[in-house]
Write a protein that holds these residues in place. Sequence first.
Motif, PDB file in Angstrom:
ATOM      1  N   ARG A  82     -76.612  18.599  11.910  1.00  0.00           N
ATOM      2  CA  ARG A  82     -75.810  17.372  12.017  1.00  0.00           C
ATOM      3  C   ARG A  82     -74.928  17.172  10.783  1.00  0.00           C
ATOM      4  NH1 ARG A  82     -72.880  14.474  15.212  1.00  0.00           N
ATOM      5  NH2 ARG A  82     -72.895  12.239  14.756  1.00  0.00           N
ATOM      6  N   THR A  83     -75.499  17.500   9.612  1.00  0.00           N
ATOM      7  CA  THR A  83     -74.725  17.395   8.376  1.00  0.00           C
ATOM      8  C   THR A  83     -73.515  18.329   8.403  1.00  0.00           C
ATOM      9  OG1 THR A  83     -76.714  16.819   7.133  1.00  0.00           O
ATOM     10  CG2 THR A  83     -74.821  17.596   5.863  1.00  0.00           C
ATOM     11  N   ALA A  84     -73.755  19.552   8.881  1.00  0.00           N
ATOM     12  CA  ALA A  84     -72.642  20.503   8.987  1.00  0.00           C
ATOM     13  C   ALA A  84     -71.581  19.989   9.956  1.00  0.00           C
ATOM     14  CB  ALA A  84     -73.175  21.859   9.447  1.00  0.00           C
ATOM     15  N   GLU A  85     -72.058  19.388  11.071  1.00  0.00           N
ATOM     16  CA  GLU A  85     -71.111  18.843  12.051  1.00  0.00           C
ATOM     17  C   GLU A  85     -70.320  17.675  11.466  1.00  0.00           C
ATOM     18  OE1 GLU A  85     -71.200  16.807  16.536  1.00  0.00           O
ATOM     19  OE2 GLU A  85     -73.027  17.576  15.617  1.00  0.00           O
ATOM     20  N   ILE A  86     -71.054  16.788  10.740  1.00  0.00           N
ATOM     21  CA  ILE A  86     -70.387  15.627  10.128  1.00  0.00           C
ATOM     22  C   ILE A  86     -69.384  16.090   9.066  1.00  0.00           C
ATOM     23  CG2 ILE A  86     -70.763  13.626   8.638  1.00  0.00           C
ATOM     24  CD1 ILE A  86     -73.389  13.164  10.139  1.00  0.00           C
ATOM     25  N   THR A  87     -69.780  17.113   8.281  1.00  0.00           N
ATOM     26  CA  THR A  87     -68.873  17.658   7.263  1.00  0.00           C
ATOM     27  C   THR A  87     -67.610  18.215   7.916  1.00  0.00           C
ATOM     28  OG1 THR A  87     -70.760  18.213   5.856  1.00  0.00           O
ATOM     29  CG2 THR A  87     -68.671  19.307   5.384  1.00  0.00           C
ATOM     30  N   LYS A  88     -67.823  18.918   9.031  1.00  0.00           N
ATOM     31  CA  LYS A  88     -66.674  19.463   9.756  1.00  0.00           C
ATOM     32  C   LYS A  88     -65.779  18.340  10.277  1.00  0.00           C
ATOM     33  CE  LYS A  88     -65.471  22.366  13.735  1.00  0.00           C
ATOM     34  NZ  LYS A  88     -66.005  23.123  14.886  1.00  0.00           N
ATOM     35  N   GLN A  89     -66.422  17.298  10.868  1.00  0.00           N
ATOM     36  CA  GLN A  89     -65.645  16.164  11.373  1.00  0.00           C
ATOM     37  C   GLN A  89     -64.914  15.437  10.239  1.00  0.00           C
ATOM     38  OE1 GLN A  89     -68.528  13.798  13.453  1.00  0.00           O
ATOM     39  NE2 GLN A  89     -68.480  15.065  15.297  1.00  0.00           N
ATOM     40  N   ARG A  90     -65.617  15.299   9.068  1.00  0.00           N
ATOM     41  CA  ARG A  90     -64.975  14.642   7.928  1.00  0.00           C
ATOM     42  C   ARG A  90     -63.746  15.418   7.486  1.00  0.00           C
ATOM     43  NH1 ARG A  90     -67.914  15.368   2.454  1.00  0.00           N
ATOM     44  NH2 ARG A  90     -66.888  17.377   2.826  1.00  0.00           N
ATOM     45  N   ASN A  91     -63.884  16.754   7.417  1.00  0.00           N
ATOM     46  CA  ASN A  91     -62.731  17.575   7.017  1.00  0.00           C
ATOM     47  C   ASN A  91     -61.597  17.445   8.028  1.00  0.00           C
ATOM     48  OD1 ASN A  91     -64.153  18.466   4.787  1.00  0.00           O
ATOM     49  ND2 ASN A  91     -64.943  20.299   5.817  1.00  0.00           N
ATOM     50  N   GLU A  92     -61.983  17.412   9.317  1.00  0.00           N
ATOM     51  CA  GLU A  92     -60.952  17.251  10.350  1.00  0.00           C
ATOM     52  C   GLU A  92     -60.274  15.887  10.233  1.00  0.00           C
ATOM     53  OE1 GLU A  92     -63.016  17.883  13.982  1.00  0.00           O
ATOM     54  OE2 GLU A  92     -63.015  20.082  13.809  1.00  0.00           O
ATOM     55  N   LEU A  93     -61.098  14.840   9.949  1.00  0.00           N
ATOM     56  CA  LEU A  93     -60.535  13.494   9.783  1.00  0.00           C
ATOM     57  C   LEU A  93     -59.620  13.427   8.574  1.00  0.00           C
ATOM     58  CD1 LEU A  93     -63.601  11.225  10.635  1.00  0.00           C
ATOM     59  CD2 LEU A  93     -61.490  11.432  11.943  1.00  0.00           C
ATOM     60  N   GLN A  94     -60.016  14.101   7.488  1.00  0.00           N
ATOM     61  CA  GLN A  94     -59.160  14.123   6.300  1.00  0.00           C
ATOM     62  C   GLN A  94     -57.822  14.769   6.610  1.00  0.00           C
ATOM     63  OE1 GLN A  94     -61.617  16.085   3.367  1.00  0.00           O
ATOM     64  NE2 GLN A  94     -62.501  14.166   2.630  1.00  0.00           N
ATOM     65  N   GLU A  95     -57.870  15.870   7.380  1.00  0.00           N
ATOM     66  CA  GLU A  95     -56.611  16.514   7.775  1.00  0.00           C
ATOM     67  C   GLU A  95     -55.791  15.593   8.665  1.00  0.00           C
ATOM     68  OE1 GLU A  95     -55.327  19.387   6.766  1.00  0.00           O
ATOM     69  OE2 GLU A  95     -57.006  19.542   5.379  1.00  0.00           O
ATOM     70  N   THR A  96     -56.496  14.874   9.576  1.00  0.00           N
ATOM     71  CA  THR A  96     -55.795  13.939  10.461  1.00  0.00           C
ATOM     72  C   THR A  96     -55.148  12.817   9.662  1.00  0.00           C
ATOM     73  OG1 THR A  96     -57.369  14.415  12.234  1.00  0.00           O
ATOM     74  CG2 THR A  96     -56.048  12.415  12.457  1.00  0.00           C
ATOM     75  N   VAL A  97     -55.903  12.301   8.654  1.00  0.00           N
ATOM     76  CA  VAL A  97     -55.346  11.234   7.809  1.00  0.00           C
ATOM     77  C   VAL A  97     -54.104  11.716   7.072  1.00  0.00           C
ATOM     78  CG1 VAL A  97     -55.799   9.859   5.739  1.00  0.00           C
ATOM     79  CG2 VAL A  97     -57.506   9.972   7.537  1.00  0.00           C
ATOM     80  N   LYS A  98     -54.163  12.951   6.563  1.00  0.00           N
ATOM     81  CA  LYS A  98     -52.998  13.508   5.867  1.00  0.00           C
ATOM     82  C   LYS A  98     -51.807  13.612   6.819  1.00  0.00           C
ATOM     83  CE  LYS A  98     -55.594  16.215   2.459  1.00  0.00           C
ATOM     84  NZ  LYS A  98     -55.925  17.578   1.981  1.00  0.00           N
ATOM     85  N   GLU A  99     -52.087  14.059   8.057  1.00  0.00           N
ATOM     86  CA  GLU A  99     -51.002  14.164   9.038  1.00  0.00           C
ATOM     87  C   GLU A  99     -50.441  12.784   9.381  1.00  0.00           C
ATOM     88  OE1 GLU A  99     -52.540  16.242  12.379  1.00  0.00           O
ATOM     89  OE2 GLU A  99     -52.825  18.144  11.314  1.00  0.00           O
ATOM     90  N   LEU A 100     -51.357  11.796   9.528  1.00  0.00           N
ATOM     91  CA  LEU A 100     -50.905  10.437   9.829  1.00  0.00           C
ATOM     92  C   LEU A 100     -50.073   9.858   8.681  1.00  0.00           C
ATOM     93  CD1 LEU A 100     -54.079   8.912  11.525  1.00  0.00           C
ATOM     94  CD2 LEU A 100     -51.896   9.430  12.612  1.00  0.00           C
TER      95      LEU A 100
END
Length: 442
Positions: free
Chosen positions: A156-174
């Motif tokens: 779950r931690t690995a999944e959350i880390t992956k989602q966090r990284n994806e969200l960070q990329e999304t925030v940068k794109e936004l």
Amino acid sequence: MYFFPLIAAFLLALRINKAIKFTALRSKWRWPLNILGGIAIAFILLDKQVDEDRLLLISAVYLLAVVEYLKRQEDFKSFTVLLNAYLPLVGTAMISALTARVAPTFYENNEAFFICGQLAAFSWIYLRLSTSKKQQQELRRISERRDELEAMVAARTAEITKQRNELQETVKELQATQAQLIQQEKLASLGELTAGIAHEIQNPLNFVNNFSEVSMELIDEMEAEMAKGDMEEANAIAADIKQNLEKIRHHGQRADGIVKGMLQHSRASSNVKEPTNLNTIADEYFRLAYHGLRAKDKSFNAELVANLDPNLPSINIVSQDVGRVLLNMFTNAFYAVHQKQKTIGGDFKPRVEVSTRVIPAPPSGGGGAQVEIMVKDNGSGIPDAIKDKIMQPFFTTKPAGEGTGLGLSLSYDIIVKAHKGHININSKEGEGSEFIITLPVA
């Protein structure tokens, strides 16, 4: 009964050996534990050579020695509760052996009670062994469940880390998209300004051209008078030429200011606050917004009212940002009265007013002086149902293609968040709107 402690010692060695079978302790303690168990069996075999009461005492002492020895080993700290369960048997065996030697008659008369005591102590050991086994099984299940949960947590931690990284990329794109949208809004408002700027810049250019032509004619006249020797007339003409040049310089600076303002509006904000006179910005953008709309519709006319406080102090603001806010307010006001004019017809007289004033600091404290800018129109007004939405990003009442829905949202961010000011709206549907901007003086 003498063999109860020996059997207990043997079972203890066997039980611990079994418990550490699959651990690193197995290689270290396998033979010592086998020897301890073997000694217990050897004592049992001595039953024909040693008196029973003496053998019972030896058995109790041996069991006590084994228990105390194992309790002192760091490797068997987890077996302390189990080891302590053997002490009642040690005690009852010693009491039985000592009573048999000291008071043999009393012992013979009550031998059944002593045997029952040892049986009870032995049963207690069996009970503790059973309980210990169940506890170890439960601990094993808990350990397995813990390992399973740790694996799940790791996944779950690995999944959350992956989602966090994806969200960070999304925030940068936004954020990048937001910057692009803001720039598009600036360019859209710049398009609105283009026609107004063309009209405004034409006036000073006309003055420059006219005064240049007049000055050239005056120079010819001055040369003619100088040729005649009439220096007095030549000096008078020179004074006129000087006045014309001053007017040319004034209107040239005016044209230069308009161009610089346009460039400032199109550039990204520097976020540097500088002392600025709001009257100058309000007056300039007021006329530019009006002429920008007139360039699209030559039939449009409106009454422009400017009540600018001459005593307005300079305040520290990012001038191009606040100018962008005012331009948006003026553009919306002229759009509102223009739409109402097209709906009602010729009897309606569009009117847009801008006013500035100083709001003194309250005598009781609680805040400093403020500058107020009010943009008022007699247009269509804002329906009550959407008053709370007009500051939201991408919300617009204009038809598709005529508005980005970012103007008032950016205005709110600039005034409220960046300059710690306020935007208040007073509007009545069908009668008009007032947008009141207040900014702190200090």
